[in-house]
Design a protein around this motif. Structure first.
Motif, short mmCIF file in Angstrom:
data_model
loop_
_atom_site.label_atom_id
_atom_site.label_comp_id
_atom_site.label_asym_id
_atom_site.label_seq_id
_atom_site.Cartn_x
_atom_site.Cartn_y
_atom_site.Cartn_z
N ILE A 3 0.84 -1.20 0.00
CA ILE A 3 0.00 0.00 0.00
C ILE A 3 0.87 1.24 0.00
O ILE A 3 0.59 2.20 -0.70
N LEU A 6 1.88 2.04 -3.39
CA LEU A 6 0.77 2.55 -4.19
C LEU A 6 0.47 4.01 -3.90
O LEU A 6 0.04 4.74 -4.77
N LEU A 7 0.69 4.43 -2.68
CA LEU A 7 0.28 5.76 -2.28
C LEU A 7 1.38 6.80 -2.38
O LEU A 7 1.16 7.95 -2.05
N SER A 48 -6.22 7.96 2.67
CA SER A 48 -5.51 7.53 1.46
C SER A 48 -4.46 8.55 1.03
O SER A 48 -3.48 8.19 0.37
N LEU A 50 -4.92 10.74 -1.18
CA LEU A 50 -5.19 11.13 -2.55
C LEU A 50 -6.01 12.42 -2.59
O LEU A 50 -6.84 12.67 -1.71
N ALA A 67 -3.71 3.23 -6.88
CA ALA A 67 -4.08 3.84 -5.60
C ALA A 67 -5.53 4.30 -5.61
O ALA A 67 -6.24 4.17 -4.61
N GLN A 70 -7.58 1.20 -5.29
CA GLN A 70 -7.48 0.70 -3.91
C GLN A 70 -8.34 1.53 -2.97
O GLN A 70 -9.01 0.98 -2.08
#
Length: 122
Positions: A3, A6-7, A48, A50, A67, A70
């Motif tokens: 993770i 991904l972030l 997250s 994002l 991301a 996810q």
């Protein structure tokens, strides 16, 4: 892939940057309001990291494709954990390779471009 990977704000040259709009709909809750469930999704999106903006009937979110996917998955999981037996989601995702995107501001920039065009009408 973890993770954390991904972030991260930097992306590999192969990874697509995605701008998405999604509308998550909790179902079978026996309540007419879904605000508590949507608030739970908002908490997930905040964690997250994002860029995202909620609006009346959905959420704009952007970042690396994996991301973004996810984060939507994690919203489903959190809303189920809160008690919704079913969750439906409509998703629109866009990507571009013809221009460098201002990561974290892509949706804002699209809106500003239209507003600038409309401002010329005055």
């Amino acid at each position: 892939m973890s993770i954390a990977t991904l972030l991260t704000p930097t992306m590999s040259s192969e990874e697509l940057y995605a701008t998405a709009d999604f509308c998550l709909i909790p179902m079978g809750t026996n309540e007419s309001s879904v605000a508590e469930y949507i608030a739970e999704c908002a908490r997930v999106l905040k964690k997250s990291g994002l860029a995202h903006t909620m609006h009346g009937y959905g959420t704009n979110i952007e970042g690396p494709w994996l991301a973004v996917s996810q984060a939507i998955h994690d919203c489903h999981k959190a809303v189920h954990a809160k008690g919704a037996p079913r969750v439906a989601t409509d998703i629109r995702i866009g990507t571009r390779t013809d221009t460098k995107l201002d990561e974290g501001h892509s949706n804002d920039n699209k809106l500003k471009r239209v507003q600038d065009i409309l401002a010329k009408d005055k």
